[in-house]
Design an enzyme around this catalytic site. Structure first.
Site, PDB file in Angstrom:
ATOM      1  CE1 TYR A  91       5.054  -2.018  11.891  1.00  0.00           C
ATOM      2  CE2 TYR A  91       3.907  -0.528  13.481  1.00  0.00           C
ATOM      3  CZ  TYR A  91       4.078  -0.833  12.091  1.00  0.00           C
ATOM      4  OH  TYR A  91       4.157   0.174  11.224  1.00  0.00           O
TER       5      TYR A  91
ATOM      6  N   GLY B 152       0.892  -1.199  -0.005  1.00  0.00           N
ATOM      7  CA  GLY B 152      -0.087  -0.060   0.165  1.00  0.00           C
ATOM      8  C   GLY B 152       0.735   0.990  -0.004  1.00  0.00           C
ATOM      9  CB  ILE B 153       2.786   2.926   2.377  1.00  0.00           C
ATOM     10  CG1 ILE B 153       1.707   3.174   3.604  1.00  0.00           C
ATOM     11  CG2 ILE B 153       3.807   3.954   2.736  1.00  0.00           C
ATOM     12  CD1 ILE B 153       2.309   3.255   5.128  1.00  0.00           C
TER      13      ILE B 153
END
Ligand code: NAD
Length: 288
Positions: free
Chosen positions: A180, A42-43
């Site tokens: 994360y 996506g990014i």
């Protein structure tokens, strides 16, 4: 002495300012070569759009070759310069081989955008050491591998820009994304340190901290943040997503291109004096 009057001088000044203004807004990347990891996602895909539109030749590198090919094909169909490459950023041999080939074919790599990443969203007490190691391998150690390979080519030219995609989670931990967040905090430190080492070679290294963008992040690791929150809370996904949106001061999720615009700025001459920074693009969600 030439006959110069005040009107002529004002005319020159206006011409000079207009030329300057044109340069400032163009951010022309024609002739530049940009390597983007995770650009099948996506990014990374949004960043690839922005750099291709600015005229760069974009190398769309991703573990998922099909996604990389789809992105590069769509850029080429629109008349831009792009190529797809299957790349596992955790494999030093693959990274080195790709960088060697790009430099052999193009004579240069101007920009490296480290965007490949994975996420595991689950409560801390349910997350495992194995997941933590994998996250660190992709989100942290592989960025180091890519930076080293590309810096070896940038340093002799005393030219180049690196942008690491960090996160709002580089600034604040969270029960649902502890590992994360740890990987992205560490990546912020690595970005600053590599930035210091590269500064003496006239190379800029910065990070961008995106806020929230709806992508497939985490899907392969069992579900993204919203899906996992829904699973554990029993609340519907759309309600949770709406609550997240409302937690953003500007009341909107970021787009992949928003991150691309910041990356483009950081790779442009306009940002020549910016290095070792981590810039929030998060609608005001973080201020530190
Ligand atoms: N989506 C968000 O809200 C958000 C917020 C902050 C930061 N980020 C960061 O942005 C980056 C991109 O995430 P995204 O949201 O576009 O997710 P995404 O899942 O759409 O894209 C990530 C891409 O990385 C690729 N990838 C994973 N492991 C790889 C490996 N070993 N080698 C090469 N490629 C690999 C995937 O195939 C995928 O195409 C990540 O680093 C993520 O941490 C995302």
């Amino acid at each position: 002495m030439p006959d110069v009057n005040i009107e002529m001088m004002v005319g020159w000044l206006i011409e000079y300012m207009e030329e300057g203004a044109e340069k400032m807004i163009q951010m022309d990347m024609a002739g530049k070569v940009t390597l983007i990891t995770g650009a099948g996602g996506g990014i990374g895909g949004g960043i690839a759009n922005v750099f291709a539109q600015a005229g760069a030749k974009v190398c769309v590198a991703d573990l998922e070759l099909e996604e990389a090919v789809a992105k590069a094909d769509s850029l080429v169909k629109q008349g831009y310069r792009a190529e797809a490459v299957g790349l596992d950023v955790t494999r030093k041999d693959e990274v080195d081989r790709l960088v060697e080939r790009l430099v052999k074919e193009n004579g240069r790599i101007d920009h490296l955008i480290n965007c490949a990443g994975i996420a595991v969203s689950k409560p801390y007490m349910e997350s495992t050491e194995e997941e933590f190691r994998k996250i660190l391998e992709v989100n942290l150690i592989a960025v180091d591998t890519c930076c080293r390979a590309v810096l070896a080519k940038m340093i002799p030219r005393r030219e180049g820009k690196i942008v690491n995609i960090l996160s709002a989670s580089s600034r604040m931990g969270g029960d649902f994304y502890s590992h994360y967040s740890a990987s992205k905090f560490a990546l912020l430190g690595l970005t600053q340190s590599i930035g210091l080492a590269a500064a003496r070679h006239n190379i800029n290294v910065n990070g961008i901290c995106p806020g929230l963008i709806v992508t497939k992040l985490g899907e392969k690791q069992g579900g993204g943040l919203v899906q996992q929150m829904a699973k554990y809370s029993g609340k519907p996904e759309d309600l949770l997503q709406e609550n997240l949106r409302k937690s953003i001061p500007l009341r909107r999720f970021q787009s992949a291109e928003d991150i691309g615009y910041m990356a483009l700025f950081l790779c442009s001459d306009l940002a020549a004096n910016i290095t070792c920074q981590a810039i929030n693009v998060c609608g005001g969600m973080r201020m530190n």
